[in-house]
Scaffold this motif. Sequence first.
Motif, PDB file in Angstrom:
ATOM      1  N   ILE A 275       0.847  -1.207   0.000  1.00  0.00           N
ATOM      2  CA  ILE A 275       0.000   0.000   0.000  1.00  0.00           C
ATOM      3  C   ILE A 275       0.875   1.246   0.000  1.00  0.00           C
ATOM      4  CG2 ILE A 275      -1.969  -1.085   1.144  1.00  0.00           C
ATOM      5  CD1 ILE A 275      -0.988   0.117   3.807  1.00  0.00           C
ATOM      6  N   LYS A 276       0.298   2.357  -0.506  1.00  0.00           N
ATOM      7  CA  LYS A 276       1.094   3.586  -0.624  1.00  0.00           C
ATOM      8  C   LYS A 276       0.865   4.533   0.539  1.00  0.00           C
ATOM      9  CE  LYS A 276       1.863   3.658  -5.580  1.00  0.00           C
ATOM     10  NZ  LYS A 276       1.069   2.470  -5.986  1.00  0.00           N
ATOM     11  N   SER A 277      -0.347   4.539   1.085  1.00  0.00           N
ATOM     12  CA  SER A 277      -0.621   5.469   2.193  1.00  0.00           C
ATOM     13  C   SER A 277      -1.619   4.836   3.159  1.00  0.00           C
ATOM     14  CB  SER A 277      -1.183   6.775   1.639  1.00  0.00           C
ATOM     15  OG  SER A 277      -2.415   6.506   1.013  1.00  0.00           O
ATOM     16  N   PHE A 278      -1.695   5.430   4.357  1.00  0.00           N
ATOM     17  CA  PHE A 278      -2.643   4.953   5.366  1.00  0.00           C
ATOM     18  C   PHE A 278      -3.946   5.751   5.300  1.00  0.00           C
ATOM     19  CE2 PHE A 278       1.257   3.704   8.079  1.00  0.00           C
ATOM     20  CZ  PHE A 278       1.213   2.407   7.611  1.00  0.00           C
ATOM     21  N   VAL A 279      -4.967   5.208   5.951  1.00  0.00           N
ATOM     22  CA  VAL A 279      -6.258   5.904   6.060  1.00  0.00           C
ATOM     23  C   VAL A 279      -6.017   7.297   6.642  1.00  0.00           C
ATOM     24  CG1 VAL A 279      -8.487   5.894   7.272  1.00  0.00           C
ATOM     25  CG2 VAL A 279      -7.543   3.750   6.390  1.00  0.00           C
ATOM     26  N   GLY A 280      -6.602   8.318   6.017  1.00  0.00           N
ATOM     27  CA  GLY A 280      -6.453   9.685   6.508  1.00  0.00           C
ATOM     28  C   GLY A 280      -5.032  10.199   6.340  1.00  0.00           C
ATOM     29  N   ASP A 281      -4.232   9.497   5.530  1.00  0.00           N
ATOM     30  CA  ASP A 281      -2.832   9.855   5.280  1.00  0.00           C
ATOM     31  C   ASP A 281      -2.009   9.974   6.568  1.00  0.00           C
ATOM     32  OD1 ASP A 281      -1.083  10.038   3.217  1.00  0.00           O
ATOM     33  OD2 ASP A 281      -1.137  12.235   3.114  1.00  0.00           O
ATOM     34  N   LYS A 282      -2.292   9.084   7.529  1.00  0.00           N
ATOM     35  CA  LYS A 282      -1.577   9.103   8.813  1.00  0.00           C
ATOM     36  C   LYS A 282      -0.093   8.853   8.607  1.00  0.00           C
ATOM     37  CE  LYS A 282      -5.321   7.079  11.528  1.00  0.00           C
ATOM     38  NZ  LYS A 282      -6.176   6.598  10.441  1.00  0.00           N
ATOM     39  N   LYS A 283       0.713   9.501   9.446  1.00  0.00           N
ATOM     40  CA  LYS A 283       2.148   9.221   9.464  1.00  0.00           C
ATOM     41  C   LYS A 283       2.439   8.322  10.678  1.00  0.00           C
ATOM     42  CE  LYS A 283       2.889  11.594   5.811  1.00  0.00           C
ATOM     43  NZ  LYS A 283       1.971  10.898   4.899  1.00  0.00           N
ATOM     44  N   ALA A 284       3.692   7.902  10.832  1.00  0.00           N
ATOM     45  CA  ALA A 284       4.049   6.859  11.795  1.00  0.00           C
ATOM     46  C   ALA A 284       3.412   6.999  13.185  1.00  0.00           C
ATOM     47  CB  ALA A 284       5.557   6.776  11.922  1.00  0.00           C
ATOM     48  N   LEU A 285       3.578   8.162  13.840  1.00  0.00           N
ATOM     49  CA  LEU A 285       3.090   8.283  15.216  1.00  0.00           C
ATOM     50  C   LEU A 285       1.563   8.186  15.271  1.00  0.00           C
ATOM     51  CD1 LEU A 285       3.719   8.712  18.203  1.00  0.00           C
ATOM     52  CD2 LEU A 285       3.620  11.179  17.799  1.00  0.00           C
ATOM     53  N   ASP A 286       0.881   8.859  14.344  1.00  0.00           N
ATOM     54  CA  ASP A 286      -0.579   8.791  14.329  1.00  0.00           C
ATOM     55  C   ASP A 286      -1.067   7.382  13.986  1.00  0.00           C
ATOM     56  OD1 ASP A 286      -1.144  11.358  15.115  1.00  0.00           O
ATOM     57  OD2 ASP A 286      -0.873  12.157  13.095  1.00  0.00           O
ATOM     58  N   ALA A 287      -0.306   6.688  13.164  1.00  0.00           N
ATOM     59  CA  ALA A 287      -0.661   5.305  12.826  1.00  0.00           C
ATOM     60  C   ALA A 287      -0.605   4.444  14.078  1.00  0.00           C
ATOM     61  CB  ALA A 287       0.291   4.766  11.764  1.00  0.00           C
ATOM     62  N   LYS A 288       0.445   4.629  14.875  1.00  0.00           N
ATOM     63  CA  LYS A 288       0.582   3.859  16.116  1.00  0.00           C
ATOM     64  C   LYS A 288      -0.543   4.206  17.095  1.00  0.00           C
ATOM     65  CE  LYS A 288       5.032   4.852  17.001  1.00  0.00           C
ATOM     66  NZ  LYS A 288       6.267   4.797  17.797  1.00  0.00           N
ATOM     67  N   LYS A 289      -0.849   5.500  17.192  1.00  0.00           N
ATOM     68  CA  LYS A 289      -1.922   5.931  18.098  1.00  0.00           C
ATOM     69  C   LYS A 289      -3.253   5.320  17.674  1.00  0.00           C
ATOM     70  CE  LYS A 289      -0.722  10.591  18.632  1.00  0.00           C
ATOM     71  NZ  LYS A 289      -1.163  11.956  18.797  1.00  0.00           N
ATOM     72  N   ALA A 290      -3.487   5.259  16.364  1.00  0.00           N
ATOM     73  CA  ALA A 290      -4.750   4.726  15.858  1.00  0.00           C
ATOM     74  C   ALA A 290      -4.870   3.232  16.139  1.00  0.00           C
ATOM     75  CB  ALA A 290      -4.857   4.993  14.360  1.00  0.00           C
ATOM     76  N   LEU A 291      -3.761   2.506  15.973  1.00  0.00           N
ATOM     77  CA  LEU A 291      -3.798   1.066  16.248  1.00  0.00           C
ATOM     78  C   LEU A 291      -4.201   0.808  17.696  1.00  0.00           C
ATOM     79  CD1 LEU A 291      -0.626  -0.205  14.353  1.00  0.00           C
ATOM     80  CD2 LEU A 291      -2.979  -0.909  13.908  1.00  0.00           C
ATOM     81  N   VAL A 292      -3.731   1.647  18.591  1.00  0.00           N
ATOM     82  CA  VAL A 292      -4.034   1.483  20.018  1.00  0.00           C
ATOM     83  C   VAL A 292      -5.407   2.027  20.384  1.00  0.00           C
ATOM     84  CG1 VAL A 292      -3.404   2.400  22.302  1.00  0.00           C
ATOM     85  CG2 VAL A 292      -1.636   1.461  20.806  1.00  0.00           C
ATOM     86  N   GLY A 293      -5.739   3.222  19.884  1.00  0.00           N
ATOM     87  CA  GLY A 293      -6.872   3.924  20.483  1.00  0.00           C
ATOM     88  C   GLY A 293      -8.007   4.359  19.585  1.00  0.00           C
ATOM     89  N   ASP A 294      -7.993   4.018  18.299  1.00  0.00           N
ATOM     90  CA  ASP A 294      -9.088   4.482  17.441  1.00  0.00           C
ATOM     91  C   ASP A 294     -10.132   3.399  17.192  1.00  0.00           C
ATOM     92  OD1 ASP A 294      -7.869   6.893  17.221  1.00  0.00           O
ATOM     93  OD2 ASP A 294      -7.596   6.839  15.043  1.00  0.00           O
TER      94      ASP A 294
END
Length: 451
Positions: A275-294
């Motif tokens: 894949i080229k990008s994450f949902v909402g174009d998240k970058k590393a830290l936001d991606a980690k936060k989302a895995l834990v808390g979204d």
Amino acid sequence: MSALKYVNSHMDDLISDLQTLIRQPSVSAKNEGIEECSMLVQKILKRTGIKSEILRLGKEVAPIVYGEIRSKQNPSRTLMFYNHYDVQPAEPFELWDSHPFSGTRKGNKIFGRGASDDKGELITRIKAVEAYLKTAKDVPCNIKFVIEGEEEIGSAHIEEYLKKYKQKFSCDGVIWEFGYVDAKNRPIIGLGMKGLLFVELSVKESVRDAHSSLAVLIKNPAWRLIEAVKTLRSSDGRILIKDWYKEVTPLSKNDLKIIHDEPFDEQVFKKEFGIKSFVGDKKALDAKKALVGDPTCNIAGFVSGYTGEGAKTVLPGEALVKIDFRLVPKMDPKRQVSRLRNHLKSKGFSDVKIKVFHGEAAARTASSHPFVAQVKDAADRVFGRSILNVSNAGTGPMHPFVKVLGAPCISIGSTYMFSRIHSPNEFARVDLLKKTTKCMCMIMHNFGTNQ
Ligand SMILES: [Zn+2]
């Protein structure tokens, strides 16, 4: 510590007990060998010197093997090990290099269904207790084993068991049934799991499929369902249902620090999935936060009309979508269902039928709880380094433990992250079994000596 030395010099016993457990099939999905395996586990507990009994809810429910040993030096603290003796089906058999119930050893690996999930994990805990009993004639704190037989089919009765045996199971901390070790040999200490709400939404318009020339007259249920589903979520992943996030509390400062320190290779992850990008174009830290808390709203499947080869000009009579919502702490699955219902009604979609398949609340132990530091210290001492994870992005039946027993729950174990659990050629690594057994000794020690 002499218990640790004992572990070093008794690995052959551990491996042989694990092989014995693997050789007893215990496939809950097919009710194969469940009774036999529960008796085998009880036998191993008894031989270790752990008082044990078989607990039942009725003939149709797999029994729980319960074990208990009281500490002479510290009878005021109780640690529970939660595990399961059932396994996933071994099929497809032809993809296994050795028989799935043979427990074949090849070098550093023991192969077999359940080698890691969860018989390997169980054996490290039993052997940690044995190491103390053999060397100190005592354990550093009271130990309770709750070993169920329906984990691989959804732990449907665990809450009922916990409620019925609330007194017997009372404890001050729970070590969860599994824990992963990453590719750099760092154990991942998990403090929680997300919840899950699984629903099916459907629209039925006509009694049968029609010629698509009639699309000028007959409403298409697929369009109708798409329009309804579109109102649930914005393209950046935010759920648009009224009050969906109402009870959710933000991540604490401590949680954010843990998330910040957690390794996550954005590029490797993206490459793995192409894949080229994450949902909402998240970058590393936001991606980690989302895995834990979204929370999430995910379309698991969408069916309507003709999806076979070539063209077919058809107007389907009905449409169906399966959706899984991951939930975070304080979200009550039942309350979220009624919010979903109200949402569809308020948007004019009263004709969309909702069927609920599964609801399970999230669980999380506060990262500031002293139990966390005790487990982390044990893991760091034995493995050199460990990683804290505020919450697994997946779901497990942790909530009833936290709710009924009121005890913190932490996941830590011996399962190498690429050990093919649930797949052919599942294995356990001998080096990790050994380290994890020592780690369990250290956890008991820390738990018994620090309040
Ligand atoms: Zn499993």
